[in-house]
Design a protein around this motif. Structure first.
Motif, PDB file in Angstrom:
ATOM      1  N   GLY A  64       0.780  -1.232   0.000  1.00 45.12           N
ATOM      2  CA  GLY A  64       0.000   0.000   0.000  1.00 45.12           C
ATOM      3  C   GLY A  64       0.809   1.278   0.000  1.00 45.12           C
ATOM      4  O   GLY A  64       0.289   2.338   0.365  1.00 45.12           O
ATOM      5  N   GLY A  65       2.087   1.228  -0.408  1.00 51.23           N
ATOM      6  CA  GLY A  65       2.930   2.420  -0.432  1.00 51.23           C
ATOM      7  C   GLY A  65       3.049   3.013  -1.826  1.00 51.23           C
ATOM      8  O   GLY A  65       2.384   2.582  -2.778  1.00 51.23           O
ATOM      9  N   GLY A  66       3.939   4.005  -1.944  1.00 48.80           N
ATOM     10  CA  GLY A  66       4.125   4.670  -3.220  1.00 48.80           C
ATOM     11  C   GLY A  66       4.646   3.743  -4.305  1.00 48.80           C
ATOM     12  O   GLY A  66       4.270   3.868  -5.471  1.00 48.80           O
ATOM     13  N   ALA A 107      -9.360   0.021  -2.923  1.00 46.03           N
ATOM     14  CA  ALA A 107      -9.625   0.796  -1.713  1.00 46.03           C
ATOM     15  C   ALA A 107      -8.507   1.783  -1.406  1.00 46.03           C
ATOM     16  O   ALA A 107      -8.767   2.921  -1.003  1.00 46.03           O
ATOM     17  CB  ALA A 107      -9.819  -0.145  -0.525  1.00 46.03           C
ATOM     18  N   ARG A 108      -7.257   1.362  -1.604  1.00 39.61           N
ATOM     19  CA  ARG A 108      -6.121   2.202  -1.231  1.00 39.61           C
ATOM     20  C   ARG A 108      -5.791   3.236  -2.299  1.00 39.61           C
ATOM     21  O   ARG A 108      -5.475   4.391  -1.979  1.00 39.61           O
ATOM     22  CB  ARG A 108      -4.883   1.317  -0.981  1.00 39.61           C
ATOM     23  N   PHE A 109      -5.871   2.839  -3.574  1.00 37.31           N
ATOM     24  CA  PHE A 109      -5.404   3.724  -4.641  1.00 37.31           C
ATOM     25  C   PHE A 109      -6.486   4.160  -5.623  1.00 37.31           C
ATOM     26  O   PHE A 109      -6.211   4.963  -6.514  1.00 37.31           O
ATOM     27  CB  PHE A 109      -4.285   3.037  -5.438  1.00 37.31           C
ATOM     28  N   ASP A 110      -7.668   3.610  -5.488  1.00 34.31           N
ATOM     29  CA  ASP A 110      -8.745   3.905  -6.431  1.00 34.31           C
ATOM     30  C   ASP A 110      -8.345   3.488  -7.845  1.00 34.31           C
ATOM     31  O   ASP A 110      -8.666   4.158  -8.829  1.00 34.31           O
ATOM     32  CB  ASP A 110      -9.090   5.399  -6.394  1.00 34.31           C
ATOM     33  N   ILE A 111      -7.620   2.364  -7.937  1.00 36.19           N
ATOM     34  CA  ILE A 111      -7.195   1.801  -9.221  1.00 36.19           C
ATOM     35  C   ILE A 111      -7.971   0.509  -9.461  1.00 36.19           C
ATOM     36  O   ILE A 111      -8.025  -0.366  -8.581  1.00 36.19           O
ATOM     37  CB  ILE A 111      -5.683   1.514  -9.238  1.00 36.19           C
ATOM     38  N   PHE A 112      -8.554   0.396 -10.633  1.00 33.36           N
ATOM     39  CA  PHE A 112      -9.378  -0.774 -10.946  1.00 33.36           C
ATOM     40  C   PHE A 112      -8.601  -1.699 -11.892  1.00 33.36           C
ATOM     41  O   PHE A 112      -8.114  -1.271 -12.946  1.00 33.36           O
ATOM     42  CB  PHE A 112     -10.701  -0.338 -11.578  1.00 33.36           C
ATOM     43  N   ASP A 312      -2.456  10.326  -8.326  1.00 33.37           N
ATOM     44  CA  ASP A 312      -3.833  10.563  -8.746  1.00 33.37           C
ATOM     45  C   ASP A 312      -4.271  11.917  -8.193  1.00 33.37           C
ATOM     46  O   ASP A 312      -4.833  12.020  -7.104  1.00 33.37           O
ATOM     47  CB  ASP A 312      -4.743   9.447  -8.238  1.00 33.37           C
ATOM     48  N   THR A 313      -3.965  12.949  -8.961  1.00 35.29           N
ATOM     49  CA  THR A 313      -4.223  14.314  -8.493  1.00 35.29           C
ATOM     50  C   THR A 313      -5.655  14.781  -8.757  1.00 35.29           C
ATOM     51  O   THR A 313      -6.044  15.862  -8.309  1.00 35.29           O
ATOM     52  CB  THR A 313      -3.258  15.287  -9.190  1.00 35.29           C
ATOM     53  N   ARG A 314      -6.422  13.987  -9.479  1.00 38.35           N
ATOM     54  CA  ARG A 314      -7.740  14.460  -9.907  1.00 38.35           C
ATOM     55  C   ARG A 314      -8.651  14.799  -8.736  1.00 38.35           C
ATOM     56  O   ARG A 314      -9.189  15.903  -8.654  1.00 38.35           O
ATOM     57  CB  ARG A 314      -8.402  13.394 -10.799  1.00 38.35           C
ATOM     58  N   GLU A 315      -8.833  13.855  -7.820  1.00 39.20           N
ATOM     59  CA  GLU A 315      -9.731  14.100  -6.691  1.00 39.20           C
ATOM     60  C   GLU A 315      -9.121  15.085  -5.705  1.00 39.20           C
ATOM     61  O   GLU A 315      -9.803  15.965  -5.176  1.00 39.20           O
ATOM     62  CB  GLU A 315     -10.061  12.784  -5.988  1.00 39.20           C
ATOM     63  N   MET A 316      -7.812  14.963  -5.466  1.00 40.38           N
ATOM     64  CA  MET A 316      -7.148  15.849  -4.512  1.00 40.38           C
ATOM     65  C   MET A 316      -7.199  17.301  -4.960  1.00 40.38           C
ATOM     66  O   MET A 316      -7.278  18.214  -4.137  1.00 40.38           O
ATOM     67  CB  MET A 316      -5.686  15.425  -4.342  1.00 40.38           C
ATOM     68  N   SER A 317      -7.144  17.519  -6.265  1.00 39.68           N
ATOM     69  CA  SER A 317      -7.127  18.889  -6.777  1.00 39.68           C
ATOM     70  C   SER A 317      -8.469  19.599  -6.601  1.00 39.68           C
ATOM     71  O   SER A 317      -8.560  20.808  -6.838  1.00 39.68           O
ATOM     72  CB  SER A 317      -6.750  18.888  -8.260  1.00 39.68           C
ATOM     73  N   SER A 404      -7.315   3.488   4.912  1.00 42.04           N
ATOM     74  CA  SER A 404      -7.831   3.278   3.562  1.00 42.04           C
ATOM     75  C   SER A 404      -7.588   4.531   2.732  1.00 42.04           C
ATOM     76  O   SER A 404      -7.278   5.614   3.260  1.00 42.04           O
ATOM     77  CB  SER A 404      -9.330   2.977   3.607  1.00 42.04           C
ATOM     78  N   TYR A 405      -7.749   4.400   1.437  1.00 42.53           N
ATOM     79  CA  TYR A 405      -7.553   5.547   0.553  1.00 42.53           C
ATOM     80  C   TYR A 405      -8.528   6.683   0.866  1.00 42.53           C
ATOM     81  O   TYR A 405      -8.098   7.844   0.977  1.00 42.53           O
ATOM     82  CB  TYR A 405      -7.689   5.093  -0.897  1.00 42.53           C
ATOM     83  N   PRO A 406      -9.825   6.403   1.032  1.00 39.88           N
ATOM     84  CA  PRO A 406     -10.756   7.493   1.380  1.00 39.88           C
ATOM     85  C   PRO A 406     -10.380   8.181   2.691  1.00 39.88           C
ATOM     86  O   PRO A 406     -10.526   9.404   2.812  1.00 39.88           O
ATOM     87  CB  PRO A 406     -12.108   6.781   1.493  1.00 39.88           C
ATOM     88  N   GLU A 407      -9.898   7.423   3.670  1.00 41.33           N
ATOM     89  CA  GLU A 407      -9.499   8.017   4.939  1.00 41.33           C
ATOM     90  C   GLU A 407      -8.294   8.941   4.738  1.00 41.33           C
ATOM     91  O   GLU A 407      -8.234  10.042   5.303  1.00 41.33           O
ATOM     92  CB  GLU A 407      -9.165   6.920   5.950  1.00 41.33           C
ATOM     93  N   MET A 408      -7.346   8.504   3.919  1.00 45.55           N
ATOM     94  CA  MET A 408      -6.190   9.344   3.639  1.00 45.55           C
ATOM     95  C   MET A 408      -6.618  10.644   2.949  1.00 45.55           C
ATOM     96  O   MET A 408      -6.126  11.735   3.287  1.00 45.55           O
ATOM     97  CB  MET A 408      -5.194   8.595   2.751  1.00 45.55           C
TER      98      MET A 408
END
Length: 520
Positions: A64-66, A107-112, A312-317, A404-408
């Protein structure tokens, strides 16, 4: 002088070893062919399609890291652009299933991921690449352990293209031996196993993460470690020379990799060449890469290509920049090199310098969010809790393990400051995430954060760098005491740079360009 009889015996022994090993590798090839057929059938792919197998060596794919974001983004892109390829992931995560890993990635990266072209090869000997398995000569032990792990991997199934996506360069030797150089290999280097910086630190007898105080304080131990590091550097350079293509995640990493590729050590080279086991060298030459690959490599200077990791800058931006809470956020796996103790000491210094930050409307909190892979990591978290208690900052610090990704994302949307203290951080996806989310970064003045990420935009700062607890505390205080307009402008600059330079699309473009032509 070596007698003629002894020399003949040595040559015959080497020849016998070659014959035995050739028979063994031929057996592995036949077993792999059957295994590939079974995988194709299990995935429900028509055998007539003759898919290519791309092997990704990533023993901690579920961490679950970079580095894992790089892996899964690459595989997702491969599934889109090369639908006739099967992605093999060689992993030591034997305690989870394929379905659980895919769910964790989402869950962690929002990657399907498409399970129809994804297969996991589970490895049972992962302990051999862990720190705990090698309390002494750790780098050498882990390198040898990775070779054994790679042997276990290819003994199950051999791919058409092998990519080390986690930094185990010594596995290239094993792949070349087993396949007789018949398949291309590639590397995505997050951080060199050993670097010129590490050699310089030992030579200068400077205490650091890779150089303990007792070694730095002893001339004899320092000289011994210097020879050990020279030996490792020489053989690491040999290993890195094998791949057909090399990607580096930052300019810092590229510069080190390029230096390693051109590394020369006349003394170690002489020791390597003029040894009595020349039959083993003869054995090794039997399994060099094919003439085509060798010619291509020799015709041009070997160097790594920079492919920045995806963020994944889309949601963060989309996060609002105003009205941030007085939260200092750390996002990093709980590993030694991340230097979480430095974060606690810097925060303690901040509170000592500014007691008003401990209560009331001016109070500041430090949240340490990160993944814990195993028992060692969990023990490390406990030691950090103990240090916070010792520094008397426990009421102001909170640990969030394996979020989890949403929590982060939730914490990124609230925080004011992003803290990263790793020395020579190879890149720093967490720092990019800070900036994309509008969190002002305060990072160590080295590596990727210094040279690639927290850099000026149009001549204006996008964050801060520091070197020690006091300078980190000063930088954090500067952010906390900014007027609203100045703070807002810096958040905008940080976000603008992160989106333009490190979006996922940039990574995919670089990834595809680096290995273009090695798969159909």
């Amino acid at each position: 002088m070596v007698s003629t009889t002894a020399l003949l015996c040595l040559l015959l022994t080497g020849l016998f070893g070659i014959i035995v090993f050739t028979a063994y590798t031929n057996k592995l090839a036949r077993h792999s062919a059957r295994a590939r057929h079974a995988i194709i059938k299990n995935l429900g792919i028509p055998t007539i399609s003759n898919p290519q197998f791309i092997g990704f060596f990533h023993p901690y794919c579920n961490a679950g890291g970079g580095g894992e974001r790089v892996l899964w983004t690459a595989i997702a892109a491969t599934q889109r652009t090369h639908p006739n390829c099967i992605s093999l992931v060689y992993t030591g995560d034997v305690d989870v299933t394929k379905e659980q890993i895919i769910a964790q990635v989402e869950a962690r990266f929002d990657i399907f991921l498409d399970p129809k072209t994804l297969h996991f090869v589970f490895l049972k000997k992962r302990r051999l690449v862990e720190d705990a398995a090698w309390p002494r000569f750790t780098l050498l032990g882990q390198s040898l352990g990775s070779m054994i792990l790679a042997w276990e991997a290819l003994a199950q199934v051999i791919p058409d293209l092998y990519i080390d996506s986690m930094g185990y360069a010594f596995t290239f030797h094993v792949v070349a031996w087993i396949t007789k150089g018949s398949i291309p290999m590639g590397a995505y280097v997050h951080y060199p196993t050993i670097s010129t910086d590490m050699l310089a630190r030992v030579k200068a007898r400077k205490v650091g993460h890779t150089n303990r105080g007792d070694v730095a304080g002893s001339l004899v131990l320092s000289r011994g470690k210097m020879w050990y590091y020279r030996f490792l550097m020489y053989h690491y350079s040999l290993a890195l020379s094998r791949p057909s293509f090399i990607m580096a995640n930052s300019s810092w990493t590229k510069n080190h990799v390029d230096a390693i590729l051109s590394h020369s050590d006349p003394i170690i080279n002489a020791m390597h060449f003029f040894n009595p086991l020349f039959a083993l060298r003869l054995f090794a030459t039997m399994f060099k890469r094919s003439k085509k690959h060798h010619t291509e490599s020799a015709s041009k200077k070997r160097e790594a290509k920079i492919v920045y990791p995806p963020c994944d800058t889309r949601e963060m931006s989309q996060f609002p920049l105003a009205k941030r809470e007085r939260i200092i956020l750390s996002i990093a796996q709980f590993r030694p090199e991340k230097d979480h103790p430095a974060q606690l000491r810097a925060f303690a210094q901040l509170l000592a310098d500014h007691p008003t930050y401990t209560s009331g409307s001016s109070s500041v909190k430090l949240f340490l969010l990160g993944g814990a892979r195993n028992a060692d990591d969990h023990a490390r978290v406990q030691s950090l809790r103990d240090l916070a208690e010792e520094l008397k900052i426990t009421p102001h610090v909170q640990f969030i393990v394996n979020a989890s990704y949403p929590e982060m994302l939730g914490w990124l949307a609230m925080a004011s400051i992003g803290l990263s203290t790793m020395v020579d951080e190879h890149f720093g996806i967490n720092v990019v995430e800070f900036m994309a989310a509008g969190v002002i970064p305060v990072t160590h003045a080295s590596g990727g954060p210094l040279h690639d990420i927290v850099v000026p935009l149009d001549g204006e700062a996008t964050g801060f760098h520091a070197l020690d607890p006091q300078s980190f505390a000063n930088a954090m205080h500067t952010v906390l005491s900014m007027d609203e307009s100045e703070e807002q402008a810096m958040r905008v600059r940080a976000r603008t740079w992160a989106i333009s330079a490190f979006a996922e699309e940039r990574f995919v473009e670089g990834w595809e360009a680096a290995w273009k032509g090695w798969v159909q």
